[in-house]
Design an enzyme around this catalytic site. Structure first.
Site, short mmCIF file in Angstrom:
data_model
loop_
_atom_site.label_atom_id
_atom_site.label_comp_id
_atom_site.label_asym_id
_atom_site.label_seq_id
_atom_site.Cartn_x
_atom_site.Cartn_y
_atom_site.Cartn_z
CG HIS A 193 19.94 52.62 -97.23
ND1 HIS A 193 20.58 53.03 -95.85
CD2 HIS A 193 21.50 52.97 -98.22
CE1 HIS A 193 21.76 53.75 -96.29
NE2 HIS A 193 22.01 53.58 -97.87
CE LYS A 222 3.41 30.05 -94.47
NZ LYS A 222 3.70 31.71 -94.18
CD GLU A 281 11.20 30.92 -90.19
OE1 GLU A 281 10.41 30.92 -90.11
OE2 GLU A 281 10.96 30.26 -91.49
CB SER A 286 1.28 26.03 -92.59
OG SER A 286 0.40 25.96 -91.60
#
Ligand code: ARG
Length: 461
Positions: A157, A284, A291, A278
């Site tokens: 979970h 970043k 992704e 970024s």
């Protein structure tokens, strides 16, 4: 002007829109190698069975070899008016060798030709993908060996459950990928029957030898039913199903990489080679490759869905609907290949933060099950009762604002008099993972054992 390959009964050529919707050369040109190999096998068989003269066969084969070189060298002009790769190649052959080219299509149709070409292509692609899966597995096994003793939180979970070793976690993906390679190879086995010689749908009156062309093209045997042979697209559907399952696994792993590499988790650092910055936030380092691998399942499963829907309800035998099989399939197989390559790169470069993982592994009272197991083992308390007692211990630690390791022997005795100081040795995450030596469990020794087994399987040494 009507089409020179089939236009005998047509007075005019196709409308521009007809040409646009009908032509597949824009995407099926990548089948040129398979198309030419199929034609060479077919022409050779036609000569050996006496349907074609040896002389015609030789000029066809040398002409096709030249066409192949032209395409490979980027010197071939594809024509949309010639619809597809089959007619583009044949038409160029005619320009080169003249009339003999017109004999190549004896006892053959584009329907068995395209099924043959596509099967050969999918077979080659499966072989490449399986090698790529093995390469990724090997990268994971190598990392797993290095991280056999690294302790991280195991989740259910996505809540802290029990400590596990990082190596064990990585080997979980090696198992999944092993099944993925198995599924691809299984699809390959069923695929490997030659449709060539089924002709348009009914077979052919010429005394062809389908066994011979099957053998020349590396097929196990010819297909047994001509209607089935030209209208079967199971092979790509099955391959896409296997590809989708593999992409689903990669997506899960990619998601974990995204989570692990966040500042909040900080379990791993992905390399500069597989992250991006970024344009506004200077701090970043975004896990874009992970992704994108997480997302690729969208198109891969999309291709599977698309082809099942295209094939659904199609009457036998060939219908032009089936031309829709290629674009999505190429895209899906390319995407899986790219995902596997990106994943392999990320795994090889991934730097774990062992300290962060260990601290996190101890959080959330993760060794509570070890306490319950100790109560069962040492005090002979039934597991259900031990579970309840341990719950009280956890509540006490929570109330005191400490971890289980921070509880004193008095604290334990306060909950249950029977507990003695030996309990302390089961509270560490190291003891927890080391104890899980059951076959397939997370103990470092097991990780090394399974990693060695996989290494032997993957490298043969
Ligand atoms: N380009 C076609 C395809 O990909 C080849 C087969 C065409 N056959 C036909 N009878 N029109 O499906």
């Amino acid at each position: 002007m009507s089409n020179k390959m089939w236009g005998g009964r047509f007075a005019t050529g196709p409308d521009a829109i007809m040409e646009e919707i009908n032509a597949s050369i824009g995407f099926d040109q990548r089948l040129f190698r398979q198309d030419i190999a199929g034609s060479i096998a077919h022409a050779t068989m036609l000569a050996e069975t006496g349907i074609l003269t040896q002389e015609d066969r030789d000029s066809i084969v040398s002409g096709l070899t030249e066409v192949l070189a032209e395409i490979e060298g980027g010197r071939f002009t594809f024509s949309r008016a010639l619809e597809d790769i089959h007619m583009n190649v044949e038409s160029r052959l005619r320009e080169k060798i003249g009339d003999a080219a017109g004999r190549l299509h004896t006892a053959r149709s584009r329907n068995d030709q395209v099924a043959t070409d596509f099967k050969l292509y999918v077979r080659d692609t499966i072989d490449t993908l399986v090698v790529q899966v093995h390469t990724l597995q090997l990268a994971l096994v190598t990392k797993a060996e290095e991280e056999a003793e690294t302790i991280m939180p195991g989740f259910t979970h996505l809540q802290s459950a029990q400590p596990v070793t990082f190596g064990h976690h990585l080997l979980a993906y090696v198992e999944m990928l092993g099944r993925d390679a198995g599924r691809l190879l299984d699809a390959r086995k069923r695929l490997n029957e030659s449709p060539l010689g089924s002709a348009a749908l009914a077979g052919t009156p010429y005394p062809i030898d389908r066994q011979m062309t099957a053998e020349k093209l590396g097929f196990d045997r010819p297909t047994a039913n001509s209607l089935d042979a030209v209208s079967d697209r199971d092979f790509i559907i099955e391959t896409l199903a296997a590809a989708s399952i593999c992409a689903m696994h990669l997506s899960r792993f990619a998601e974990e990489m995204v989570i692990w590499s966040s500042a909040q988790f900080g379990f791993v650092r992905l390399s500069d080679k597989f992250t991006t910055g970024s344009s506004i936030m200077p701090q970043k380092r975004n896990p874009d490759a992970a992704e994108l691998v997480r997302a690729k399942i969208g198109r891969i499963l999309g291709a599977l869905t698309s082809l099942i829907v295209v094939m659904k309800g199609l009457p036998l035998a060939y219908s032009k609907d089936m031309q829709e099989d290629k674009e999505v399939a190429f895209d899906a197989l390319d995407s899986l290949s790219l995902s596997l390559a990106a994943m392999t790169g990320m795994v090889g470069d991934m730097a774990p933060n062992r300290e962060r993982m260990r601290i996190s592994a101890a959080a959330g009272f993760s060794t509570a099950t070890d306490i319950a197991d100790w109560l069962v083992r040492e005090l002979n308390i039934p597991f259900r009762d031990a579970h309840h007692i341990t719950g009280t211990i956890v509540a006490l630690a929570e109330q005191k604002g400490c971890g289980l390791e921070g509880l004193t022997i008095e604290d334990f005795k306060f909950v249950d008099q029977r507990i003695d100081s030996r309990i302390h040795k089961v509270l560490t995450v190291e003891a927890s993972v080391a104890a899980r030596k059951s076959y397939g469990g997370t103990a470092p020794a097991n990780v090394l054992f399974q990693a060695a087994r996989w290494k032997t399987e993957l490298t043969g040494v």
